[in-house]
Design a protein around this motif. Sequence first.
Motif, PDB file in Angstrom:
ATOM      1  N   SER A  59       0.830  -1.222   0.000  1.00 33.25           N
ATOM      2  CA  SER A  59       0.000   0.000   0.000  1.00 33.25           C
ATOM      3  C   SER A  59       0.859   1.265   0.000  1.00 33.25           C
ATOM      4  CB  SER A  59      -0.941   0.004   1.209  1.00 33.25           C
ATOM      5  OG  SER A  59      -1.829  -1.094   1.153  1.00 33.25           O
ATOM      6  N   THR A  60       1.762   1.341  -0.961  1.00 31.58           N
ATOM      7  CA  THR A  60       2.602   2.522  -1.137  1.00 31.58           C
ATOM      8  C   THR A  60       2.430   3.047  -2.563  1.00 31.58           C
ATOM      9  OG1 THR A  60       4.495   1.158  -1.807  1.00 31.58           O
ATOM     10  CG2 THR A  60       4.325   1.744   0.532  1.00 31.58           C
ATOM     11  N   PRO A  61       2.604   4.353  -2.787  1.00 30.78           N
ATOM     12  CA  PRO A  61       2.420   4.930  -4.134  1.00 30.78           C
ATOM     13  C   PRO A  61       3.642   4.704  -5.025  1.00 30.78           C
ATOM     14  CG  PRO A  61       2.972   6.656  -2.599  1.00 30.78           C
ATOM     15  CD  PRO A  61       2.881   5.399  -1.781  1.00 30.78           C
ATOM     16  N   LYS A  62       4.047   3.460  -5.132  1.00 28.03           N
ATOM     17  CA  LYS A  62       5.236   3.135  -5.911  1.00 28.03           C
ATOM     18  C   LYS A  62       4.941   2.002  -6.895  1.00 28.03           C
ATOM     19  CE  LYS A  62       8.552   4.669  -2.416  1.00 28.03           C
ATOM     20  NZ  LYS A  62       9.763   4.317  -1.636  1.00 28.03           N
ATOM     21  N   ALA A  63       5.791   1.882  -7.898  1.00 29.46           N
ATOM     22  CA  ALA A  63       5.597   0.854  -8.918  1.00 29.46           C
ATOM     23  C   ALA A  63       6.953   0.386  -9.439  1.00 29.46           C
ATOM     24  CB  ALA A  63       4.741   1.378 -10.065  1.00 29.46           C
ATOM     25  N   TYR A  64       6.904  -0.711 -10.172  1.00 27.06           N
ATOM     26  CA  TYR A  64       8.115  -1.338 -10.719  1.00 27.06           C
ATOM     27  C   TYR A  64       7.844  -1.721 -12.168  1.00 27.06           C
ATOM     28  CZ  TYR A  64      11.778  -4.861 -11.416  1.00 27.06           C
ATOM     29  OH  TYR A  64      12.826  -5.586 -11.906  1.00 27.06           O
ATOM     30  N   VAL A  65       8.772  -1.405 -13.043  1.00 28.32           N
ATOM     31  CA  VAL A  65       8.641  -1.728 -14.470  1.00 28.32           C
ATOM     32  C   VAL A  65       9.919  -2.421 -14.931  1.00 28.32           C
ATOM     33  CG1 VAL A  65       8.409  -0.808 -16.811  1.00 28.32           C
ATOM     34  CG2 VAL A  65       7.091   0.216 -14.939  1.00 28.32           C
ATOM     35  N   LYS A  66       9.770  -3.527 -15.622  1.00 31.56           N
ATOM     36  CA  LYS A  66      10.916  -4.224 -16.214  1.00 31.56           C
ATOM     37  C   LYS A  66      10.562  -4.624 -17.636  1.00 31.56           C
ATOM     38  CE  LYS A  66      12.101  -8.533 -15.315  1.00 31.56           C
ATOM     39  NZ  LYS A  66      12.643  -9.744 -14.664  1.00 31.56           N
ATOM     40  N   ILE A  67      11.432  -4.293 -18.566  1.00 38.71           N
ATOM     41  CA  ILE A  67      11.220  -4.629 -19.978  1.00 38.71           C
ATOM     42  C   ILE A  67      12.474  -5.323 -20.502  1.00 38.71           C
ATOM     43  CG2 ILE A  67      10.712  -3.755 -22.288  1.00 38.71           C
ATOM     44  CD1 ILE A  67       9.422  -1.325 -20.973  1.00 38.71           C
ATOM     45  N   ASP A  68      12.300  -6.552 -20.953  1.00 45.60           N
ATOM     46  CA  ASP A  68      13.392  -7.297 -21.579  1.00 45.60           C
ATOM     47  C   ASP A  68      13.266  -7.166 -23.091  1.00 45.60           C
ATOM     48  OD1 ASP A  68      15.126  -8.597 -19.639  1.00 45.60           O
ATOM     49  OD2 ASP A  68      13.316  -9.611 -18.951  1.00 45.60           O
ATOM     50  N   PHE A  69      14.272  -6.579 -23.719  1.00 52.37           N
ATOM     51  CA  PHE A  69      14.340  -6.507 -25.172  1.00 52.37           C
ATOM     52  C   PHE A  69      15.046  -7.773 -25.663  1.00 52.37           C
ATOM     53  CE2 PHE A  69      13.474  -2.207 -24.088  1.00 52.37           C
ATOM     54  CZ  PHE A  69      12.980  -1.555 -25.212  1.00 52.37           C
ATOM     55  N   ASN A  70      14.287  -8.717 -26.172  1.00 56.15           N
ATOM     56  CA  ASN A  70      14.863  -9.952 -26.704  1.00 56.15           C
ATOM     57  C   ASN A  70      15.240  -9.737 -28.164  1.00 56.15           C
ATOM     58  OD1 ASN A  70      14.549 -11.428 -24.311  1.00 56.15           O
ATOM     59  ND2 ASN A  70      12.424 -11.888 -24.786  1.00 56.15           N
ATOM     60  N   GLY A 233       2.750  -2.961  -8.888  1.00 54.00           N
ATOM     61  CA  GLY A 233       2.687  -1.883  -7.912  1.00 54.00           C
ATOM     62  C   GLY A 233       1.418  -1.064  -8.002  1.00 54.00           C
ATOM     63  N   ASN A 234       1.541   0.217  -7.698  1.00 54.35           N
ATOM     64  CA  ASN A 234       0.394   1.124  -7.608  1.00 54.35           C
ATOM     65  C   ASN A 234       0.034   1.677  -8.986  1.00 54.35           C
ATOM     66  OD1 ASN A 234      -1.578   2.579  -6.054  1.00 54.35           O
ATOM     67  ND2 ASN A 234      -0.328   4.420  -6.292  1.00 54.35           N
ATOM     68  N   ILE A 235      -0.329   0.780  -9.875  1.00 54.37           N
ATOM     69  CA  ILE A 235      -0.690   1.135 -11.256  1.00 54.37           C
ATOM     70  C   ILE A 235      -1.932   0.349 -11.662  1.00 54.37           C
ATOM     71  CG2 ILE A 235       0.018   0.890 -13.669  1.00 54.37           C
ATOM     72  CD1 ILE A 235       2.761   1.685 -12.996  1.00 54.37           C
ATOM     73  N   GLU A 236      -2.860   1.025 -12.314  1.00 49.58           N
ATOM     74  CA  GLU A 236      -4.063   0.356 -12.799  1.00 49.58           C
ATOM     75  C   GLU A 236      -3.762  -0.390 -14.098  1.00 49.58           C
ATOM     76  OE1 GLU A 236      -6.865   3.509 -13.154  1.00 49.58           O
ATOM     77  OE2 GLU A 236      -7.399   3.487 -11.017  1.00 49.58           O
ATOM     78  N   PRO A 237      -4.542  -1.425 -14.408  1.00 50.03           N
ATOM     79  CA  PRO A 237      -4.287  -2.203 -15.625  1.00 50.03           C
ATOM     80  C   PRO A 237      -4.279  -1.349 -16.892  1.00 50.03           C
ATOM     81  CG  PRO A 237      -5.837  -3.355 -14.211  1.00 50.03           C
ATOM     82  CD  PRO A 237      -5.621  -2.010 -13.590  1.00 50.03           C
ATOM     83  N   LYS A 238      -5.192  -0.396 -17.009  1.00 49.39           N
ATOM     84  CA  LYS A 238      -5.239   0.437 -18.214  1.00 49.39           C
ATOM     85  C   LYS A 238      -3.980   1.291 -18.352  1.00 49.39           C
ATOM     86  CE  LYS A 238     -10.278   0.711 -18.710  1.00 49.39           C
ATOM     87  NZ  LYS A 238     -11.449   1.604 -18.759  1.00 49.39           N
TER      88      LYS A 238
END
Length: 344
Positions: A59-70, A233-238
């Motif tokens: 319940s924190t206003p944080k998020a995590y993003v990871k993108i693997d460029f294959n 994290g604190n991100i909606e699906p859309k």
Amino acid sequence: MIQQWMLAAPTEHLHLPDPNDFIPTDLSLKNVQEKAKFPVLLRKSSYSTLWYKPDTMFSTPKAYVKIDFNCPFASSSPEADVLTDIFTRLLMDYLNEDAYYAEVAGLYYCLSNTDSGFQVAMAGYNHKLRILLETVVKKIANFKVKPDRFLVIKVMINTSYATGKELVTKGYQNVKFQQPYQQAMCYRSLILHDNTWPWMDGLEVIPHLEADDLAKFVPMLLSRAFLECYIAGNIEPKEAEAMIHHIEDIFYSGPRPICQPLFPSQYLTNRVIKLDRGMSYFYPAEGLNPSDENSALVHYIQVQDSPKGKDCVIGGGEHGCHKIEKKGGVLGKKLKSLEEKLKS
């Protein structure tokens, strides 16, 4: 006194810093209806897959993003492997100015090369995370080689592998001083995995690489790519879908797109050499640092499900290596090639 200050001419050396676009102003928590306990496949296309996991614990206003460029061309040769390494380090170098403002605002990111391409990862307050993501993605899409910075990074990598032109060189040199267990794990990967190259090959390649080589390589590296994405994290699906859709537009849209989707035969699989059932193999190697008296042993076991239950294949034993070389199999050839490299 105050009147004198007001009348004094301003000096260009005294000024307020530029506004920091990364500072969050919305710290509210998203109300996601479906509280998934595990990541779910939210979106899939010929360009990417998106796995998504809302925050259900912190319940924190944080998020995590990871993108693997294959990218199939990333590890197609020792030259490609080193150039991909230089590419990611140069991107981090170019982003240094943005990194300061992002870190002040509680946002962090990293670019690194992987076995199948390169990875972008970032975390922090979710409100301005997309701005940081777009900043990094634009640097990748509009990448240009700066010859002066290329020379610095090259020397550092060469010291990562021996001598050369400044950041890459240092990294390759330092392989000799890794702990014995790290060296042993490296040998295991070289023997069992496809498209892995000995650090000695990288060391041999680096002195001959120039800025023009990287300028020609990067468009080829990005010409075919598939993005594997994870957002949590604190991100909606859309919001998560919109992020990835925007990235696809940057790389895959337009009359002359930067990237094309992979051919079916190019989709990457994590393959290792299957050891024969009931066979054991032994590969000894001297440590690369003669002043280090420590040693290490890697005991590798393959376990797989089969109709009859679980089969285990154990790596160990001296005679298996000799038998494999007589058979002329893939493993025997890789062992022989590695031994020749170590002797040279």
